[in-house]
Write an enzyme that holds these catalytic residues in place. Structure first.
Site, PDB file in Angstrom:
ATOM      1  N   ALA A   1     -30.822 -35.086 -21.202  1.00  0.00           N
ATOM      2  CA  ALA A   1     -31.361 -35.012 -22.692  1.00  0.00           C
ATOM      3  C   ALA A   1     -31.980 -33.825 -23.080  1.00  0.00           C
ATOM      4  O   ALA A   1     -31.874 -32.829 -21.582  1.00  0.00           O
ATOM      5  CB  ALA A   1     -32.498 -35.406 -23.275  1.00  0.00           C
TER       6      ALA A   1
ATOM      7  N   GLY B   1     -28.643 -37.488 -19.799  1.00  0.00           N
ATOM      8  CA  GLY B   1     -28.662 -38.317 -20.748  1.00  0.00           C
ATOM      9  C   GLY B   1     -26.695 -38.211 -20.499  1.00  0.00           C
ATOM     10  O   GLY B   1     -25.436 -38.025 -20.777  1.00  0.00           O
TER      11      GLY B   1
ATOM     12  N   GLU C   1     -24.985 -40.154 -18.749  1.00  0.00           N
ATOM     13  CA  GLU C   1     -24.896 -41.898 -19.685  1.00  0.00           C
ATOM     14  C   GLU C   1     -23.843 -41.837 -20.793  1.00  0.00           C
ATOM     15  O   GLU C   1     -22.893 -42.892 -21.310  1.00  0.00           O
ATOM     16  CB  GLU C   1     -26.738 -41.598 -20.401  1.00  0.00           C
TER      17      GLU C   1
HETATM   18  N1  COA Z   1     -33.592 -29.108 -21.652  1.00  0.00           N
HETATM   19  C1  COA Z   1     -32.811 -28.409 -22.010  1.00  0.00           C
HETATM   20  N2  COA Z   1     -32.780 -27.215 -21.123  1.00  0.00           N
HETATM   21  C2  COA Z   1     -31.805 -27.593 -19.871  1.00  0.00           C
HETATM   22  C3  COA Z   1     -31.487 -28.279 -19.481  1.00  0.00           C
HETATM   23  C4  COA Z   1     -31.826 -29.529 -20.117  1.00  0.00           C
HETATM   24  N3  COA Z   1     -31.480 -31.325 -19.999  1.00  0.00           N
HETATM   25  N4  COA Z   1     -30.242 -27.970 -18.213  1.00  0.00           N
HETATM   26  C5  COA Z   1     -30.880 -27.071 -18.304  1.00  0.00           C
HETATM   27  N5  COA Z   1     -31.627 -26.453 -19.104  1.00  0.00           N
HETATM   28  C6  COA Z   1     -31.432 -24.899 -19.739  1.00  0.00           C
HETATM   29  C7  COA Z   1     -32.146 -24.595 -18.626  1.00  0.00           C
HETATM   30  O1  COA Z   1     -33.772 -24.333 -18.891  1.00  0.00           O
HETATM   31  C8  COA Z   1     -32.027 -23.110 -18.684  1.00  0.00           C
HETATM   32  O2  COA Z   1     -32.390 -22.368 -19.951  1.00  0.00           O
HETATM   33  P1  COA Z   1     -32.748 -20.439 -20.015  1.00  0.00           P
HETATM   34  O3  COA Z   1     -31.559 -19.566 -19.008  1.00  0.00           O
HETATM   35  O4  COA Z   1     -32.476 -20.337 -21.676  1.00  0.00           O
HETATM   36  O5  COA Z   1     -33.718 -20.777 -18.935  1.00  0.00           O
HETATM   37  C9  COA Z   1     -30.802 -22.965 -18.946  1.00  0.00           C
HETATM   38  O6  COA Z   1     -30.613 -24.401 -19.168  1.00  0.00           O
HETATM   39  C10 COA Z   1     -29.351 -22.984 -17.041  1.00  0.00           C
HETATM   40  O7  COA Z   1     -30.332 -24.076 -16.412  1.00  0.00           O
HETATM   41  P2  COA Z   1     -30.312 -23.074 -15.443  1.00  0.00           P
HETATM   42  O8  COA Z   1     -31.750 -24.214 -14.937  1.00  0.00           O
HETATM   43  O9  COA Z   1     -31.412 -22.254 -15.300  1.00  0.00           O
HETATM   44  O10 COA Z   1     -29.562 -23.545 -13.967  1.00  0.00           O
HETATM   45  P3  COA Z   1     -29.519 -23.442 -12.142  1.00  0.00           P
HETATM   46  O11 COA Z   1     -28.385 -23.333 -12.261  1.00  0.00           O
HETATM   47  O12 COA Z   1     -31.008 -23.226 -12.027  1.00  0.00           O
HETATM   48  O13 COA Z   1     -30.254 -25.646 -12.560  1.00  0.00           O
HETATM   49  C11 COA Z   1     -29.579 -27.571 -13.252  1.00  0.00           C
HETATM   50  C12 COA Z   1     -28.631 -26.337 -13.107  1.00  0.00           C
HETATM   51  C13 COA Z   1     -28.500 -28.804 -13.865  1.00  0.00           C
HETATM   52  C14 COA Z   1     -30.035 -28.209 -11.754  1.00  0.00           C
HETATM   53  C15 COA Z   1     -30.997 -27.542 -14.077  1.00  0.00           C
HETATM   54  O14 COA Z   1     -31.007 -26.812 -15.151  1.00  0.00           O
HETATM   55  C16 COA Z   1     -31.738 -28.868 -14.042  1.00  0.00           C
HETATM   56  O15 COA Z   1     -32.545 -29.316 -13.446  1.00  0.00           O
HETATM   57  N6  COA Z   1     -31.547 -29.228 -15.969  1.00  0.00           N
HETATM   58  C17 COA Z   1     -32.486 -30.520 -15.658  1.00  0.00           C
HETATM   59  C18 COA Z   1     -31.697 -31.404 -15.522  1.00  0.00           C
HETATM   60  C19 COA Z   1     -32.253 -32.500 -15.733  1.00  0.00           C
HETATM   61  O16 COA Z   1     -33.996 -33.670 -15.678  1.00  0.00           O
HETATM   62  N7  COA Z   1     -31.751 -33.633 -16.605  1.00  0.00           N
HETATM   63  C20 COA Z   1     -32.220 -35.411 -17.612  1.00  0.00           C
HETATM   64  C21 COA Z   1     -33.111 -34.511 -18.737  1.00  0.00           C
HETATM   65  S1  COA Z   1     -34.057 -36.228 -18.917  1.00  0.00           S
END
Ligand code: COA
Length: 280
Positions: free
Chosen positions: A88, A131, A134
């Site tokens: 999400a 999500g 999911e």
């Molecule tokens: N919601 C909003 N934005 C998200 C996102 C999410 N769930 N997951 C990734 N993004 C965005 C990041 O904020 C970043 O945006 P920016 O470049 O404008 O700053 C972009 O996507 C790239 O992500 P980034 O975190 O820089 O990539 P990474 O390779 O360092 O890490 C993940 C990848 C997947 C490990 C990390 O993005 C992450 O942990 N995301 C959230 C996962 C999560 O908790 N999901 C459950 C949500 S309920």
């Protein structure tokens, strides 16, 4: 009816078989690669529009859902990673209270996806988190690239999954593994996802599209009526006891003997020709 397109959801209609009029596969791409295809309100509402279009369009026989590939990196910046959906959109959680979330769930797109009566396949290349995991679990079949990673990291946000993972993961990977995934928030790689039963197949990224479409096309050649009955009957196993489920299956099996497609299928086997279904 034309497929509903939006800025964050692209839909292509791909013929099941060019030589015959067997309808199409809806190839659906969640398209926010800069945000790892995170599910914001616009994606959710586009997914709902997609679901009603699929249900109301007879020519659509199978749905394949995937995430957009990352764009080329801007100069001096690192490329974004591959993602199916990284969850999400967390930025939309800021300041939200329970009543906002309850309202949001009244329009639950993941449930809508789960309730599609036609076969659905998730094609996963990269992160399938929260999500995203999911959405994948709400499809009937999951095919993943070997660079994919799955997880339910909501615990790290002080949350639990909200789009069905606590329930649907139990059906796929079992109680203990679901507990581990939800309580640690750790990701698993695609080899473990395959071993655990979370995905049906793992292939190399270059083969993912063809492999997935081959399954979709194979399913697309079957009778749509029989597929619907099959899906509905298998779903029964998730909510009923064995005895009741077996009785429901027997009744569904019997009812198919009144369908044209049973006559067509059986005589095609006996006559050694390809079945041409009434319910194409
Ligand atoms: N919601 C909003 N934005 C998200 C996102 C999410 N769930 N997951 C990734 N993004 C965005 C990041 O904020 C970043 O945006 P920016 O470049 O404008 O700053 C972009 O996507 C790239 O992500 P980034 O975190 O820089 O990539 P990474 O390779 O360092 O890490 C993940 C990848 C997947 C490990 C990390 O993005 C992450 O942990 N995301 C959230 C996962 C999560 O908790 N999901 C459950 C949500 S309920």
């Amino acid at each position: 009816m034309a497929a509903p397109q939006s800025d964050v959801l692209r839909i292509e209609e791909i013929a099941v078989d060019d030589s015959e009029d067997l309808g199409s596969i809806a190839f659906v791409t969640i398209d926010r690669p800069d945000k790892l295809n995170a599910l914001n309100a616009e994606v959710m509402s586009s997914l709902k529009d997609m679901v009603s279009w699929v249900e109301n369009t007879d020519s659509i026989r199978v749905v394949v859902i995937t995430g957009a590939q990352p764009k080329e990196a801007e100069e001096g910046k690192r490329a974004k990673p591959n993602a199916f959906v990284a969850g999400a959109d967390i930025t939309e959680f800021v300041g939200k209270k329970s009543e906002d979330i309850r309202k949001m769930f009244a329009e639950n797109a993941v449930e809508a996806l789960w309730n599609i009566t036609k076969p659905t396949i998730a094609m996963v290349d990269g992160f399938a988190l929260g999500g995203g995991c999911e959405v994948a679990c709400s499809c009937d079949i999951r095919v993943a690239s070997d660079r994919s990673r799955f997880g339910t990291p909501e615990i790290n946000l002080g949350l639990i999954p909200g789009y069905g993972a606590t329930q649907r993961l139990v059906n796929l990977v079992g109680y203990g593994k679901t507990m581990e995934m939800v309580m640690t928030g750790e990701m698993i790689n695609s080899a473990d996802a395959l071993k655990w039963g979370l995905v049906n197949h793992v292939v190399e990224p270059e083969q993912l599209y063809q492999f997935t479409m081959d399954i979709a096309k194979k399913i697309g050649t079957k009778s749509t009526h029989t597929l619907k009955v099959a899906k509905q009957t298998i779903r029964t196993a998730l909510s009923t006891g064995l005895e009741e489920g077996v009785a429901i299956e027997a009744e569904a099996f019997a009812s198919l003997f009144d369908s044209e497609d049973k006559e067509i299928g059986v005589s095609a086997f006996i006559g050694r020709h390809q079945a041409k279904w009434q319910h194409k």
